[in-house]
Design a protein around this motif. Structure first.
Motif, mmCIF file in Angstrom:
data_model
loop_
_atom_site.group_PDB
_atom_site.id
_atom_site.type_symbol
_atom_site.label_atom_id
_atom_site.label_comp_id
_atom_site.label_asym_id
_atom_site.label_seq_id
_atom_site.Cartn_x
_atom_site.Cartn_y
_atom_site.Cartn_z
ATOM 1 N N THR A 1 13.048 62.486 78.244
ATOM 2 C CA THR A 1 12.711 62.813 76.863
ATOM 3 C C THR A 1 13.817 62.395 75.898
ATOM 4 N N TRP A 2 14.970 62.001 76.434
ATOM 5 C CA TRP A 2 16.097 61.619 75.594
ATOM 6 C C TRP A 2 15.794 60.318 74.872
ATOM 7 N N GLY A 3 16.337 60.165 73.701
ATOM 8 C CA GLY A 3 16.223 58.907 72.985
ATOM 9 C C GLY A 3 16.433 59.094 71.504
ATOM 10 N N PHE A 4 16.313 58.005 70.798
ATOM 11 C CA PHE A 4 16.385 58.015 69.347
ATOM 12 C C PHE A 4 15.589 56.829 68.837
ATOM 13 N N PHE A 5 15.260 56.834 67.572
ATOM 14 C CA PHE A 5 14.428 55.802 66.985
ATOM 15 C C PHE A 5 15.030 54.417 67.228
ATOM 16 N N GLY A 6 14.211 53.514 67.752
ATOM 17 C CA GLY A 6 14.639 52.135 67.923
ATOM 18 C C GLY A 6 15.292 51.813 69.250
ATOM 19 N N VAL A 7 15.537 52.805 70.108
ATOM 20 C CA VAL A 7 16.218 52.516 71.374
ATOM 21 C C VAL A 7 15.284 51.821 72.361
ATOM 22 N N GLY A 8 13.998 52.056 72.288
ATOM 23 C CA GLY A 8 13.043 51.382 73.156
ATOM 24 C C GLY A 8 12.731 52.159 74.421
ATOM 25 N N ALA A 9 11.659 51.768 75.067
ATOM 26 C CA ALA A 9 11.198 52.425 76.289
ATOM 27 C C ALA A 9 12.111 52.081 77.467
ATOM 28 N N LEU A 10 12.352 53.063 78.323
ATOM 29 C CA LEU A 10 13.169 52.845 79.518
ATOM 30 C C LEU A 10 12.387 52.016 80.520
ATOM 31 N N GLN A 11 12.972 50.906 80.949
ATOM 32 C CA GLN A 11 12.368 50.047 81.962
ATOM 33 C C GLN A 11 13.015 50.273 83.327
ATOM 34 N N ALA A 12 14.348 50.381 83.343
ATOM 35 C CA ALA A 12 15.077 50.606 84.594
ATOM 36 C C ALA A 12 16.432 51.211 84.263
ATOM 37 N N GLN A 13 16.967 51.941 85.233
ATOM 38 C CA GLN A 13 18.270 52.580 85.085
ATOM 39 C C GLN A 13 19.032 52.406 86.388
ATOM 40 N N LEU A 14 20.290 52.005 86.279
ATOM 41 C CA LEU A 14 21.160 51.857 87.442
ATOM 42 C C LEU A 14 22.372 52.751 87.225
ATOM 43 N N LEU A 15 22.665 53.599 88.220
ATOM 44 C CA LEU A 15 23.796 54.526 88.126
ATOM 45 C C LEU A 15 24.767 54.280 89.261
ATOM 46 N N ARG A 16 26.048 54.427 88.935
ATOM 47 C CA ARG A 16 27.114 54.418 89.951
ATOM 48 C C ARG A 16 27.978 55.630 89.672
ATOM 49 N N ARG A 17 28.053 56.537 90.664
ATOM 50 C CA ARG A 17 28.843 57.758 90.493
ATOM 51 C C ARG A 17 29.877 57.856 91.609
ATOM 52 N N PRO A 18 31.091 57.357 91.356
ATOM 53 C CA PRO A 18 32.158 57.545 92.338
ATOM 54 C C PRO A 18 32.559 59.013 92.382
ATOM 55 N N SER A 19 33.076 59.462 93.504
ATOM 56 C CA SER A 19 33.418 60.884 93.614
ATOM 57 C C SER A 19 34.685 61.250 92.855
ATOM 58 N N ARG A 20 35.595 60.301 92.649
ATOM 59 C CA ARG A 20 36.877 60.639 92.028
ATOM 60 C C ARG A 20 37.173 59.857 90.744
ATOM 61 N N GLN A 21 36.150 59.246 90.188
ATOM 62 C CA GLN A 21 36.288 58.503 88.937
ATOM 63 C C GLN A 21 35.060 58.777 88.083
ATOM 64 N N ALA A 22 35.166 58.443 86.817
ATOM 65 C CA ALA A 22 33.998 58.563 85.946
ATOM 66 C C ALA A 22 32.953 57.541 86.372
ATOM 67 N N GLU B 1 30.729 56.983 96.988
ATOM 68 C CA GLU B 1 30.104 56.536 95.753
ATOM 69 C C GLU B 1 28.584 56.603 95.889
ATOM 70 N N VAL B 2 27.953 57.292 94.954
ATOM 71 C CA VAL B 2 26.504 57.405 94.922
ATOM 72 C C VAL B 2 25.960 56.301 94.026
ATOM 73 N N LEU B 3 24.936 55.625 94.507
ATOM 74 C CA LEU B 3 24.235 54.612 93.719
ATOM 75 C C LEU B 3 22.797 55.076 93.537
ATOM 76 N N GLU B 4 22.237 54.705 92.403
ATOM 77 C CA GLU B 4 20.879 55.124 92.127
ATOM 78 C C GLU B 4 20.175 54.060 91.306
ATOM 79 N N ALA B 5 18.925 53.839 91.620
ATOM 80 C CA ALA B 5 18.080 52.933 90.845
ATOM 81 C C ALA B 5 16.819 53.688 90.468
ATOM 82 N N THR B 6 16.491 53.656 89.193
ATOM 83 C CA THR B 6 15.265 54.252 88.697
ATOM 84 C C THR B 6 14.477 53.143 88.019
ATOM 85 N N VAL B 7 13.209 53.042 88.378
ATOM 86 C CA VAL B 7 12.345 52.015 87.798
ATOM 87 C C VAL B 7 11.131 52.709 87.206
#
Length: 177
Positions: A34-55, A123-129
């Motif tokens: 539900t997050w967003g703001f005017f003009g950002v566009g529809a989410l097509q894909a999201q890729l995340l990288r979450r290391p355990s000891r870094q941002a 490190e956790v990796l994630e792909a959302t489509v």
């Protein structure tokens, strides 16, 4: 343009700038559709990288297929799930389109076999489509421990994130970016 219409236009622009400022500076769950703001566009894909000891970092491909843009958010701290910021990255729309096509062509087993071991750290990796309004697929794994059959996705995500990390933040004059 009449003075009344000009005041209305200026008020709407100010409200949109405020909406964008709040959306981009407030920590958010990257899974919140539900997050967003005017003009950002529809989410097509999201890729995340979450290391355990870094941002961590979250990349989102947004827009319609004729106007794709890449955005980068970062974790609020090491190990955190929340991300903040929303910088447009100077990625070529054609390259983003090719990545989406590559994701469309993958065939992956949805359920993984139960394993007698697990990883506690890494490190956790994630792909959302996103496949339209109602369909979404999210795959999450530890780097180096992708389930059987997910290796093509893991390789595509890891190489894409590495390429995105090397890109510069776009300095777009358009306030809708």
């Amino acid at each position: 343009m009449s003075a009344k219409n000009e005041r209305r236009r200026m008020r709407v622009e100010a409200e949109r700038r405020e909406e964008m400022e709040i959306a981009t500076t407030t920590p958010r769950d990257p899974h919140d559709r539900t997050w967003g703001f005017f003009g950002v566009g529809a989410l097509q894909a999201q890729l995340l990288r979450r290391p355990s000891r870094q941002a961590g970092v979250c990349y989102e491909i947004r827009g319609d297929l004729g106007n794709l843009r890449l955005f980068r958010s970062v974790s609020t701290r090491a190990g955190a799930d929340l991300v903040v910021g929303y910088d447009q990255v100077a990625a070529k729309p054609a390259a983003l389109w090719r990545l989406l096509r590559s994701l469309e062509d993958l065939r992956l087993p949805v359920r993984r076999r139960l394993e007698p071991f697990g990883a506690l750290d890494g490190e956790v990796l994630e792909a959302t489509v996103c496949g339209g309004v109602q369909a979404i697929a999210r795959f999450t794994w530890k780097r180096g421990a992708a389930p059987d059959g997910w290796q093509p996705l893991a390789e595509l995500v890891e190489s894409s994130i590495a390429e995105f990390d090397a890109l510069e933040i776009a300095h777009d004059e358009d306030s809708d970016a």
